[in-house]
Design a protein around this motif. Sequence first.
Motif, PDB file in Angstrom:
ATOM      1  N   ASN A  61      -3.594  13.825  -5.236  1.00  0.00           N
ATOM      2  CA  ASN A  61      -4.057  12.313  -5.414  1.00  0.00           C
ATOM      3  C   ASN A  61      -3.088  11.215  -6.225  1.00  0.00           C
ATOM      4  O   ASN A  61      -3.296  10.777  -7.427  1.00  0.00           O
ATOM      5  N   TYR A  62      -2.040  11.430  -5.067  1.00  0.00           N
ATOM      6  CA  TYR A  62      -1.189  10.080  -5.495  1.00  0.00           C
ATOM      7  C   TYR A  62      -1.469   8.134  -5.188  1.00  0.00           C
ATOM      8  O   TYR A  62      -2.376   8.218  -4.084  1.00  0.00           O
ATOM      9  N   ALA A  63      -1.401   7.399  -6.345  1.00  0.00           N
ATOM     10  CA  ALA A  63      -1.715   6.415  -5.724  1.00  0.00           C
ATOM     11  C   ALA A  63      -1.170   5.850  -3.980  1.00  0.00           C
ATOM     12  O   ALA A  63      -0.421   6.177  -4.065  1.00  0.00           O
ATOM     13  N   LYS A  94      -5.558  -0.232  -3.089  1.00  0.00           N
ATOM     14  CA  LYS A  94      -5.485   0.576  -3.306  1.00  0.00           C
ATOM     15  C   LYS A  94      -6.369   2.629  -2.588  1.00  0.00           C
ATOM     16  O   LYS A  94      -7.577   1.796  -2.694  1.00  0.00           O
ATOM     17  N   LYS A 140      -6.502   5.958  -2.827  1.00  0.00           N
ATOM     18  CA  LYS A 140      -5.640   7.309  -3.429  1.00  0.00           C
ATOM     19  C   LYS A 140      -5.410   7.869  -2.292  1.00  0.00           C
ATOM     20  O   LYS A 140      -6.652   8.783  -1.792  1.00  0.00           O
ATOM     21  N   SER A 141      -4.543   8.997  -2.558  1.00  0.00           N
ATOM     22  CA  SER A 141      -3.844  10.015  -1.012  1.00  0.00           C
ATOM     23  C   SER A 141      -3.466  11.403  -1.451  1.00  0.00           C
ATOM     24  O   SER A 141      -3.937  11.951  -2.573  1.00  0.00           O
ATOM     25  N   THR A 142      -4.054  12.536  -0.649  1.00  0.00           N
ATOM     26  CA  THR A 142      -4.064  13.966  -0.917  1.00  0.00           C
ATOM     27  C   THR A 142      -2.825  14.056   0.501  1.00  0.00           C
ATOM     28  O   THR A 142      -3.502  14.263   1.391  1.00  0.00           O
ATOM     29  N   ASN A 160      -6.820   9.711   2.539  1.00  0.00           N
ATOM     30  CA  ASN A 160      -6.896   8.469   2.298  1.00  0.00           C
ATOM     31  C   ASN A 160      -8.449   8.020   2.076  1.00  0.00           C
ATOM     32  O   ASN A 160      -9.271   7.550   2.488  1.00  0.00           O
ATOM     33  N   LEU A 177     -10.128   2.466  -2.395  1.00  0.00           N
ATOM     34  CA  LEU A 177     -10.947   2.802  -4.092  1.00  0.00           C
ATOM     35  C   LEU A 177     -11.449   1.558  -4.455  1.00  0.00           C
ATOM     36  O   LEU A 177     -12.073   1.049  -4.667  1.00  0.00           O
TER      37      LEU A 177
END
Length: 206
Positions: free
Chosen positions: A77-79, A87, A89-91, A109, A112
């Motif tokens: 959950n990093y930007a 924008k 939210k990635s893991t 990815n 958002l």
Amino acid sequence: MKKKANKLLLDTLQNIAEGLAETFAPFCEVVVHDLRNPGNAIHGIYNNLSGRGIGEPATELGLARIRDPGFPARFSNYANTFSDGRKVKSTSIGIKDDSGAYVAALCINVDLTLFQSFQSAISQFTRIDDGRIHEHLDRTPAERIHARIDEFAASRATTVRSLSAMDRKQLVQELKKEGLLEVRRGANIAAAHMGVSRATIYGDAK
């Protein structure tokens, strides 16, 4: 043998990636990276939202894992940002072989954009004008008055009938401000619950 095992691993990751992308489409892109080939690391990309293609190079996280087997295996959950500014939210999850070296990564990815639009719409929809008009739509005004009085007494760590005259007056003023004395028999309901006369309620309300 090791080469065969790594191929099996990548094939398995591709199945997982495809399943995740299908489940969370159209908001989620899932990418499989082959970290053994950093120059053309993208091995599979599903529900392509970033516009990248098969064979493109490894990202900074991929290169960091290749250089350092002790690099963290998971970032959640990093930007992040797509190339067009959306924008994200990635893991990112690194996968090691039996020797402890990173050989692959599974990256998720989430776009958002639509969710932020929903958030804005919901915020606008739920905004209210906290003005002087108060209306209660419940069918049991007595229960509402009782609950409000009990809540006030509890906040003073006492019982309803042990409230001081000053606290009782403040409570009645709040009931009046909230419109609870204006409902049918509101003053009578409040008086009975507090163990005082209706005249006392009217006096405190002034």
